[in-house]
Design a protein around this motif. Structure first.
Motif, mmCIF file in Angstrom:
data_model
loop_
_atom_site.group_PDB
_atom_site.id
_atom_site.type_symbol
_atom_site.label_atom_id
_atom_site.label_comp_id
_atom_site.label_asym_id
_atom_site.label_seq_id
_atom_site.Cartn_x
_atom_site.Cartn_y
_atom_site.Cartn_z
ATOM 1 N N LEU A 85 0.876 -1.160 0.000
ATOM 2 C CA LEU A 85 0.000 0.000 0.000
ATOM 3 C C LEU A 85 0.915 1.213 0.000
ATOM 4 C CD1 LEU A 85 -2.620 -1.041 2.689
ATOM 5 C CD2 LEU A 85 -2.874 -1.093 0.210
ATOM 6 N N VAL A 86 0.731 2.090 -0.981
ATOM 7 C CA VAL A 86 1.628 3.226 -1.151
ATOM 8 C C VAL A 86 0.864 4.511 -0.863
ATOM 9 C CG1 VAL A 86 3.167 4.418 -2.750
ATOM 10 C CG2 VAL A 86 2.882 1.938 -2.925
ATOM 11 N N CYS A 87 1.398 5.301 0.043
ATOM 12 C CA CYS A 87 0.794 6.587 0.390
ATOM 13 C C CYS A 87 0.813 7.496 -0.840
ATOM 14 C CB CYS A 87 1.573 7.224 1.537
ATOM 15 S SG CYS A 87 0.936 8.837 2.005
ATOM 16 N N VAL A 88 -0.325 8.146 -1.112
ATOM 17 C CA VAL A 88 -0.418 9.006 -2.293
ATOM 18 C C VAL A 88 0.143 10.404 -2.053
ATOM 19 C CG1 VAL A 88 -2.395 7.750 -3.231
ATOM 20 C CG2 VAL A 88 -2.791 9.732 -1.783
ATOM 21 N N ASN A 89 0.468 10.738 -0.814
ATOM 22 C CA ASN A 89 1.053 12.033 -0.491
ATOM 23 C C ASN A 89 2.528 12.005 -0.926
ATOM 24 O OD1 ASN A 89 2.290 14.241 0.736
ATOM 25 N ND2 ASN A 89 1.140 14.033 2.639
ATOM 26 N N ALA A 90 2.894 12.830 -1.896
ATOM 27 C CA ALA A 90 4.257 12.826 -2.444
ATOM 28 C C ALA A 90 5.308 13.182 -1.400
ATOM 29 C CB ALA A 90 4.344 13.782 -3.629
ATOM 30 N N GLU A 91 4.955 13.987 -0.412
ATOM 31 C CA GLU A 91 5.913 14.349 0.631
ATOM 32 C C GLU A 91 6.158 13.190 1.602
ATOM 33 O OE1 GLU A 91 4.839 17.981 2.573
ATOM 34 O OE2 GLU A 91 4.557 19.010 0.670
ATOM 35 N N CYS A 92 5.166 12.378 1.819
ATOM 36 C CA CYS A 92 5.286 11.229 2.719
ATOM 37 C C CYS A 92 5.843 10.033 1.946
ATOM 38 C CB CYS A 92 3.921 10.888 3.316
ATOM 39 S SG CYS A 92 3.932 9.476 4.442
ATOM 40 N N ALA A 93 5.111 9.577 0.936
ATOM 41 C CA ALA A 93 5.517 8.515 0.001
ATOM 42 C C ALA A 93 6.088 7.272 0.675
ATOM 43 C CB ALA A 93 6.495 9.065 -1.019
ATOM 44 N N LEU A 94 5.376 6.766 1.686
ATOM 45 C CA LEU A 94 5.783 5.525 2.323
ATOM 46 C C LEU A 94 5.004 4.362 1.723
ATOM 47 C CD1 LEU A 94 5.979 6.581 6.079
ATOM 48 C CD2 LEU A 94 7.887 6.131 4.521
ATOM 49 N N ALA A 95 5.656 3.226 1.586
ATOM 50 C CA ALA A 95 5.025 2.013 1.074
ATOM 51 C C ALA A 95 5.000 0.979 2.192
ATOM 52 C CB ALA A 95 5.794 1.486 -0.130
ATOM 53 N N TYR A 96 3.809 0.473 2.486
ATOM 54 C CA TYR A 96 3.600 -0.482 3.559
ATOM 55 C C TYR A 96 3.361 -1.865 2.953
ATOM 56 C CZ TYR A 96 2.893 3.737 6.307
ATOM 57 O OH TYR A 96 3.065 4.955 6.922
ATOM 58 N N PRO A 97 4.057 -2.880 3.447
ATOM 59 C CA PRO A 97 3.897 -4.219 2.882
ATOM 60 C C PRO A 97 2.553 -4.842 3.257
ATOM 61 C CG PRO A 97 5.316 -4.316 4.805
ATOM 62 C CD PRO A 97 5.027 -2.857 4.539
ATOM 63 N N VAL A 98 2.077 -5.718 2.372
ATOM 64 C CA VAL A 98 0.907 -6.540 2.663
ATOM 65 C C VAL A 98 1.423 -7.978 2.695
ATOM 66 C CG1 VAL A 98 -1.379 -7.292 1.913
ATOM 67 C CG2 VAL A 98 -0.649 -4.930 1.510
ATOM 68 N N ARG A 99 1.328 -8.606 3.865
ATOM 69 C CA ARG A 99 1.849 -9.963 4.040
ATOM 70 C C ARG A 99 0.699 -10.903 4.365
ATOM 71 N NH1 ARG A 99 6.301 -7.430 7.650
ATOM 72 N NH2 ARG A 99 7.778 -6.741 6.073
ATOM 73 N N ASP A 100 0.519 -11.915 3.546
ATOM 74 C CA ASP A 100 -0.548 -12.911 3.748
ATOM 75 C C ASP A 100 -1.918 -12.251 3.901
ATOM 76 O OD1 ASP A 100 1.298 -15.064 3.661
ATOM 77 O OD2 ASP A 100 1.794 -14.720 5.772
ATOM 78 N N GLY A 101 -2.164 -11.214 3.093
ATOM 79 C CA GLY A 101 -3.447 -10.521 3.116
ATOM 80 C C GLY A 101 -3.613 -9.529 4.248
ATOM 81 N N ILE A 102 -2.561 -9.311 5.032
ATOM 82 C CA ILE A 102 -2.638 -8.392 6.163
ATOM 83 C C ILE A 102 -1.698 -7.209 5.935
ATOM 84 C CG2 ILE A 102 -2.283 -8.135 8.654
ATOM 85 C CD1 ILE A 102 -2.764 -11.200 8.821
#
Length: 62
Positions: A33-50
């Motif tokens: 899941l990737v934050c759409v805020n260009a200043e933040c721009a963090l990507a969070y993993p999705v592991r086993d549907g979580i």
């Protein structure tokens, strides 16, 4: 409806970046899941549907 990562459309409508509270785009190829805020721009993993929505587990995008 559940997508290929195991996320429901209802979840994606209400989910927000824990760092800046912006919405997410889904990167199915990297399972993130990737934050759409260009200043933040963090990507969070999705592991086993979580989604792992911990700032310490996120990576900075480009």
């Amino acid at each position: 409806m559940i997508d290929e990562l195991g996320l429901t459309s209802q979840f994606l409508e209400i989910a927000a970046c824990p760092a800046c509270h912006s919405s997410f785009a889904v990167d199915y190829e990297l399972a993130e899941l990737v934050c759409v805020n260009a200043e933040c721009a963090l990507a969070y993993p999705v592991r086993d549907g979580i989604p792992v929505l911990l700032v310490g587990q996120a990576r900075k995008v480009g």
